[in-house]
Write a protein that holds these residues in place. Structure first.
Motif, PDB file in Angstrom:
ATOM      1  N   GLN A 164       0.844  -1.192   0.000  1.00  0.00           N
ATOM      2  CA  GLN A 164       0.000   0.000   0.000  1.00  0.00           C
ATOM      3  C   GLN A 164       0.877   1.239   0.000  1.00  0.00           C
ATOM      4  OE1 GLN A 164      -3.660   0.131   0.121  1.00  0.00           O
ATOM      5  NE2 GLN A 164      -3.051   2.173  -0.562  1.00  0.00           N
ATOM      6  N   LEU A 165       0.807   2.033  -1.041  1.00  0.00           N
ATOM      7  CA  LEU A 165       1.588   3.255  -1.139  1.00  0.00           C
ATOM      8  C   LEU A 165       0.744   4.460  -0.751  1.00  0.00           C
ATOM      9  CD1 LEU A 165       3.493   2.593  -4.485  1.00  0.00           C
ATOM     10  CD2 LEU A 165       4.324   2.225  -2.165  1.00  0.00           C
ATOM     11  N   HIS A 166       1.418   5.549  -0.397  1.00  0.00           N
ATOM     12  CA  HIS A 166       0.742   6.793  -0.041  1.00  0.00           C
ATOM     13  C   HIS A 166       0.545   7.598  -1.324  1.00  0.00           C
ATOM     14  CE1 HIS A 166      -0.566  10.080   2.416  1.00  0.00           C
ATOM     15  NE2 HIS A 166       0.427  10.875   2.043  1.00  0.00           N
ATOM     16  N   PRO A 167      -0.658   7.632  -1.886  1.00  0.00           N
ATOM     17  CA  PRO A 167      -0.884   8.206  -3.224  1.00  0.00           C
ATOM     18  C   PRO A 167      -0.415   9.650  -3.416  1.00  0.00           C
ATOM     19  CG  PRO A 167      -2.808   6.976  -2.509  1.00  0.00           C
ATOM     20  CD  PRO A 167      -1.898   7.072  -1.311  1.00  0.00           C
ATOM     21  N   PRO A 168      -0.621  10.564  -2.452  1.00  0.00           N
ATOM     22  CA  PRO A 168      -0.262  11.963  -2.736  1.00  0.00           C
ATOM     23  C   PRO A 168       1.210  12.191  -3.086  1.00  0.00           C
ATOM     24  CG  PRO A 168      -1.689  11.848  -0.821  1.00  0.00           C
ATOM     25  CD  PRO A 168      -1.290  10.441  -1.133  1.00  0.00           C
ATOM     26  N   THR A 169       2.114  11.354  -2.573  1.00  0.00           N
ATOM     27  CA  THR A 169       3.539  11.628  -2.798  1.00  0.00           C
ATOM     28  C   THR A 169       4.206  10.640  -3.755  1.00  0.00           C
ATOM     29  OG1 THR A 169       4.112  10.381  -0.791  1.00  0.00           O
ATOM     30  CG2 THR A 169       3.847  12.781  -0.577  1.00  0.00           C
ATOM     31  N   VAL A 170       3.412   9.906  -4.522  1.00  0.00           N
ATOM     32  CA  VAL A 170       3.985   9.084  -5.593  1.00  0.00           C
ATOM     33  C   VAL A 170       3.299   9.468  -6.900  1.00  0.00           C
ATOM     34  CG1 VAL A 170       2.395   7.165  -5.093  1.00  0.00           C
ATOM     35  CG2 VAL A 170       4.453   6.755  -6.430  1.00  0.00           C
ATOM     36  N   HIS A 171       4.113   9.814  -7.894  1.00  0.00           N
ATOM     37  CA  HIS A 171       3.579  10.275  -9.174  1.00  0.00           C
ATOM     38  C   HIS A 171       4.345   9.621 -10.321  1.00  0.00           C
ATOM     39  CE1 HIS A 171       0.778  13.457  -7.804  1.00  0.00           C
ATOM     40  NE2 HIS A 171       1.531  13.403  -6.727  1.00  0.00           N
ATOM     41  N   PHE A 172       3.743   9.650 -11.487  1.00  0.00           N
ATOM     42  CA  PHE A 172       4.304   8.987 -12.655  1.00  0.00           C
ATOM     43  C   PHE A 172       4.479   9.983 -13.791  1.00  0.00           C
ATOM     44  CE2 PHE A 172       2.087   5.928 -10.101  1.00  0.00           C
ATOM     45  CZ  PHE A 172       2.941   4.837 -10.081  1.00  0.00           C
ATOM     46  N   LEU A 173       5.642   9.910 -14.421  1.00  0.00           N
ATOM     47  CA  LEU A 173       5.918  10.705 -15.612  1.00  0.00           C
ATOM     48  C   LEU A 173       6.102   9.730 -16.774  1.00  0.00           C
ATOM     49  CD1 LEU A 173       8.354  13.425 -14.219  1.00  0.00           C
ATOM     50  CD2 LEU A 173       5.905  13.637 -14.710  1.00  0.00           C
ATOM     51  N   TYR A 174       5.381   9.972 -17.838  1.00  0.00           N
ATOM     52  CA  TYR A 174       5.289   8.987 -18.920  1.00  0.00           C
ATOM     53  C   TYR A 174       6.269   9.295 -20.046  1.00  0.00           C
ATOM     54  CZ  TYR A 174       1.188   7.385 -16.423  1.00  0.00           C
ATOM     55  OH  TYR A 174       0.345   6.898 -15.458  1.00  0.00           O
ATOM     56  N   LEU A 175       7.115   8.317 -20.324  1.00  0.00           N
ATOM     57  CA  LEU A 175       8.143   8.438 -21.352  1.00  0.00           C
ATOM     58  C   LEU A 175       7.570   8.034 -22.708  1.00  0.00           C
ATOM     59  CD1 LEU A 175      10.946   6.673 -19.283  1.00  0.00           C
ATOM     60  CD2 LEU A 175      10.549   9.136 -19.485  1.00  0.00           C
ATOM     61  N   THR A 176       8.030   8.690 -23.747  1.00  0.00           N
ATOM     62  CA  THR A 176       7.539   8.400 -25.103  1.00  0.00           C
ATOM     63  C   THR A 176       8.552   7.626 -25.938  1.00  0.00           C
ATOM     64  OG1 THR A 176       8.379  10.521 -25.914  1.00  0.00           O
ATOM     65  CG2 THR A 176       6.102  10.471 -25.091  1.00  0.00           C
ATOM     66  N   THR A 177       9.688   7.306 -25.356  1.00  0.00           N
ATOM     67  CA  THR A 177      10.783   6.721 -26.147  1.00  0.00           C
ATOM     68  C   THR A 177      11.174   5.327 -25.653  1.00  0.00           C
ATOM     69  OG1 THR A 177      12.342   7.925 -24.720  1.00  0.00           O
ATOM     70  CG2 THR A 177      11.744   8.957 -26.809  1.00  0.00           C
ATOM     71  N   ARG A 178      10.251   4.635 -24.979  1.00  0.00           N
ATOM     72  CA  ARG A 178      10.616   3.344 -24.382  1.00  0.00           C
ATOM     73  C   ARG A 178      11.022   2.309 -25.421  1.00  0.00           C
ATOM     74  NH1 ARG A 178       6.534   0.156 -20.384  1.00  0.00           N
ATOM     75  NH2 ARG A 178       5.557  -0.431 -22.374  1.00  0.00           N
ATOM     76  N   HIS A 179      10.532   2.449 -26.639  1.00  0.00           N
ATOM     77  CA  HIS A 179      10.865   1.466 -27.672  1.00  0.00           C
ATOM     78  C   HIS A 179      12.363   1.395 -27.937  1.00  0.00           C
ATOM     79  CE1 HIS A 179      10.443   5.308 -29.808  1.00  0.00           C
ATOM     80  NE2 HIS A 179      11.283   4.820 -30.706  1.00  0.00           N
ATOM     81  N   TRP A 180      13.096   2.442 -27.556  1.00  0.00           N
ATOM     82  CA  TRP A 180      14.542   2.446 -27.789  1.00  0.00           C
ATOM     83  C   TRP A 180      15.291   1.445 -26.915  1.00  0.00           C
ATOM     84  CZ3 TRP A 180      16.598   4.354 -31.970  1.00  0.00           C
ATOM     85  CH2 TRP A 180      15.986   5.425 -32.628  1.00  0.00           C
ATOM     86  N   VAL A 181      14.666   0.957 -25.853  1.00  0.00           N
ATOM     87  CA  VAL A 181      15.354  -0.026 -25.002  1.00  0.00           C
ATOM     88  C   VAL A 181      14.819  -1.441 -25.212  1.00  0.00           C
ATOM     89  CG1 VAL A 181      15.941   1.659 -23.219  1.00  0.00           C
ATOM     90  CG2 VAL A 181      13.789   0.384 -23.043  1.00  0.00           C
ATOM     91  N   LEU A 182      13.936  -1.624 -26.178  1.00  0.00           N
ATOM     92  CA  LEU A 182      13.429  -2.958 -26.476  1.00  0.00           C
ATOM     93  C   LEU A 182      14.452  -3.729 -27.309  1.00  0.00           C
ATOM     94  CD1 LEU A 182       9.728  -2.141 -27.454  1.00  0.00           C
ATOM     95  CD2 LEU A 182      10.585  -2.998 -25.266  1.00  0.00           C
ATOM     96  N   ALA A 183      14.604  -4.998 -26.995  1.00  0.00           N
ATOM     97  CA  ALA A 183      15.547  -5.828 -27.744  1.00  0.00           C
ATOM     98  C   ALA A 183      15.167  -5.899 -29.215  1.00  0.00           C
ATOM     99  CB  ALA A 183      15.597  -7.225 -27.137  1.00  0.00           C
TER     100      ALA A 183
END
Length: 542
Positions: free
Chosen positions: A155-174
Motif C-alpha cells: 500500500q503506497l501513499h498516493p499523494p507523494t507518488v507520481h508517474f511521468l510517462y516516457l515516449t521513447t521506451r521502444h529504444w530499449v526494447l531488444a
C-alpha cells in the motif's frame, strides 16, 4: 616556412582539443543539464503544488494512521544516520526522488523491489516526492497503484507518488536492436533518460531496472544530483562471456565458435569495459544477491577505486512477502492433508525463465511416475503462474501450451496468467514442490516465497537460488539443485519420495531459510543506502 606554419596551425587545435576535450565535454554537458533544469522548472512547481493539494485532501479523508504506518515509522526511526561524516540526514527532507523504471507495471520481482523501495522512502521521508519514470502509457496512477496492492500487497501513499510517462521506451526494447543488442539497448537508455530529464530533473536519481548508462548520463548533466543503482542482474558478466564456448549455458550457449563468434566475444569484452566505466560514476550501488555483487565488483570496482568512490557495493536482498506467507500458509502435520502432488513454478513468461526445460523435465518425471504407478489416485500437476506483459509473452504462453500437448502432458499442466496475490497464496497452500528453471537467476523472489510456504524447492544449480536461498539450514538441505532435464526429473522424484517426517522437517527448514528475506530487512538496508544519497544531496546543494 609556409608548410611548417600550416602544420603548426593544424596541430595546435588538435593538441588543445585532446588536452581539454574531457573538460570541454563536461562543460557542454552541464550546459545541457542547466537547460533541462530550466525547461522542466514549471512542471516541477506544478507537481509540488499538486502534491500539496492532494496531501491536504488525503489527510481530510484519512485522519487516523493505520497500524501498518506505525510499523513502518518504527523502521524509519531505527534507520536514521548517514555515512557522511557520521551525521544524520534531515528527517524532514522534502526533495524529489526519481525512480527510473520504464516497465513499472510489469508485475515481476523487479517491480516488487521498486514499490517496496518507494514505500520505505515514503515512510522515512514523508515530505519527499517519489516520481517514477515509466513508459506504461496505457495505465494511469490509480490503476498502477491498485495493481501494486493486488499483486504485491503493498500500500503506497498516493499523494507523494507520481508517474511521468516516457515516449521513447521502444529504444530499449531488444526488438529495436536485432544486432548489437547490448550496446543498442544501452544507447537507447540514454535516449530514454534524456526523455526523463526533459520531463523533470529530480534531486536524487535512482535506477531500479539495470540501465546503468542512464545514471552515467545523469552524472554528466547534473553533477550535484546523487545517483543510485539497484542492480538485479549485470548487463554483461564473465559468465556470459564463458557461455559463448561450446558446452556453455544460457541463450547464447556455444555461439563463440568461428570468426563471427570471435568477433562477438571481442565486442562483448569491449562493451564490458564501457559498462564498467559507466558503473564507476554511480554514487551508491546496491545488488540483489551475492552472485550479482561478485560480478559487479569484478567489473566496476577497479574503475570505482580510480574515481575514489568510497561506498561499498552493498548486497540488499529483495523484499519478499515472507511474513505474510508465513502467516497465511500453515506448515504442520494437519496441513499436509491439504497439499497435493502439485509442482508450482512462479515466473514471468519470458525466454530466460526456461519454461521449456521444466516442461520437458516434468514430462520425463510424470511418465516415469505413471509407469511405476507412484500416483494411482491423483497424478502430479505442474502449475505455471506468471505475468504476461505484452503480445510476445502471450505468444510464448501459446507455444508452451503447444509444447505441453506435444509432450503428452497437456492434462497435467495448468497455466495461470496475471494471478492476483490471494490466488498465488492459495496455490502455495496446495502445492508440495516449488520449481525454478532459470540459469543464473540473479536472485529468485519466487523461490523465497516457495520456502516461506514450506514448499520443497527444485532449482537451477546457479545464481541466487544456489548461493543465497536454497542452502543448508542446520546442516541439512532445504531443497534440491539441478541443471539438466534428467537432473530436474530426479529432483522432482526425490521431493515426492521423502517420508512424511522428512518432508515436514524439510518444509520447516525452508521456512527458517526464508526468514532472511523479509520486507523489513529490505527496508532497513534500503534506507541505510538511501540515507547516504540524501546526505550527498544536502551536501552538494549547499
Amino acid at each position: 616556412m609556409g608548410v611548417s606554419f600550416i602544420l603548426l596551425s593544424l596541430l595546435v587545435p588538435i593538441v588543445l582539443s585532446v588536452v581539454f576535450l574531457p573538460k570541454t565535454l563536461r562543460f557542454i554537458a552541464e550546459l545541457v543539464g542547466h537547460g533541462l533544469r530550466k525547461s522542466s522548472r514549471t512542471r516541477r512547481e506544478l507537481l509540488l503544488a499538486r502534491v500539496a493539494n492532494e496531501t491536504k485532501h488525503f489527510e481530510r479523508q484519512h485522519k487516523e494512521k493505520s497500524k501498518e504506518d506505525d510499523d513502518w515509522e518504527n523502521i524509519a526511526s531505527a534507520a536514521l544516520g548517514s555515512a557522511i561524516n557520521g551525521g544524520k540526514a534531515d528527517s524532514e527532507w522534502n526533495g524529489i526522488v526519481g525512480f527510473f523504471h520504464p516497465f513499472c507495471n510489469a508485475g515481476g520481482g523487479g517491480e516488487r523491489v521498486l514499490w517496496a523501495a518507494i514505500r520505505a522512502t515514503q515512510k522515512r521521508w514523508p515530505e519527499a516526492v517519489c516520481v517514477v519514470y515509466t513508459g506504461d502509457h496505457d495505465v494511469d496512477r490509480a490503476t498502477i497503484l491498485k495493481r501494486v496492492k493486488d499483486r504485491f500487497n503493498i500500500q503506497l501513499h498516493p499523494p507523494t507518488v507520481h508517474f511521468l510517462y516516457l515516449t521513447t521506451r521502444h529504444w530499449v526494447l531488444a526488438s529495436t536492436w536485432p544486432r548489437f543488442t547490448l550496446l543498442g539497448q544501452s544507447l537507447g537508455s540514454l535516449i530514454l533518460a534524456y526523455d526523463a530529464f526533459h520531463l523533470l530533473v529530480p534531486d536524487v536519481f535512482i535506477d531500479t531496472m539495470g540501465y546503468a548508462f542512464s545514471l552515467g548520463l545523469s552524472s554528466l548533466f547534473f553533477p550535484t544530483v546523487p545517483t543510485g543503482a539497484y542492480v538485479h542482474y549485470p548487463t554483461i558478466s564473465t559468465d556470459m562471456l564463458d557461455s559463448l564456448q561450446i558446452g556453455g549455458q544460457g541463450i547464447n550457449a556455444g555461439t563463440g565458435a568461428g570468426y563471427r563468434g570471435i568477433a562477438k566475444k571481442k565486442y562483448w569484452q569491449l562493451f564490458a569495459k564501457l559498462y564498467s566505466k559507466v558503473g564507476s560514476t554511480i554514487d551508491v550501488v546496491m545488488t540483489n544477491s551475492t552472485w550479482t555483487q561478485s560480478h559487479i565488483i569484478s567489473l566496476w570496482e577497479p574503475y570505482r577505486i580510480k574515481r575514489s568512490k568510497a561506498n561499498d557495493i552493498d548486497v540488499v536482498f529483495p523484499p519478499v512477502a515472507v511474513e505474510e506467507v508465513l502467516q497465511a500458509v500453515e506448515v504442520s502435520e494437519a496441513s499436509e492433508k491439504n497439499r497435493g502432488p502439485y509442482l508450482l513454478y512462479i515466473a514471468q513468461f519470458r525466454p530466460e525463465k526456461n519454461h521449456e526445460l521444466i516442461l520437458e523435465a516434468f514430462a520425463s518425471f510424470l511418465h516415469s511416475s505413471l509407469e511405476t504407478a507412484t500416483y494411482t489416485n491423483q497424478p502430479p500437476t505442474l502449475v505455471l503462474i506468471g505475468s504476461v506483459r505484452n503480445s510476445h509473452d502471450e505468444k510464448r504462453v501459446y507455444n508452451l501450451r503447444l509444447l505441453a500437448r506435444e509432450l503428452n502432458i497437456k492434462e497435467n499442466v495448468e497455466f495461470i496468467c496475471d494471478a492476483p496475490w490471494p490466488l498465488m497464496l492459495e496455490w502455495m497452500r496446495k502445492a508440495s514442490v516449488g520449481v525454478n528453471g532459470m540459469w543464473n537467476e540473479h536472485f529468485g523472489i519466487g523461490v523465497v516465497e516457495y520456502q516461506a510456504a514450506g514448499l520443497i524447492s527444485v532449482v537451477n544449480d546457479s545464481g541466487g537460488p544456489k548461493l543465497d536461498i536454497v542452502v543448508e539450514v542446520d546442516g541439512q538441505p532445504t531443497g534440491f539443485h539441478a541443471t539438466t532435464v534428467e537432473q530436474y526429473a530426479e529432483g522432482f522424484r526425490k521431493a515426492f519420495s521423502l517420508s512424511p517426517t522428512e518432508t515436514l522437517a524439510m518444509r520447516h527448514r525452508a521456512q527458517k531459510s526464508a526468514e532472511r528475506f523479509t520486507d523489513r530487512g529490505f527496508a532497513e538496508k534500503w534506507l541505510k543506502n538511501m540515507e547516504t544519497l540524501v546526505a550527498l544531496q544536502v551536501e552538494r546543494a549547499r
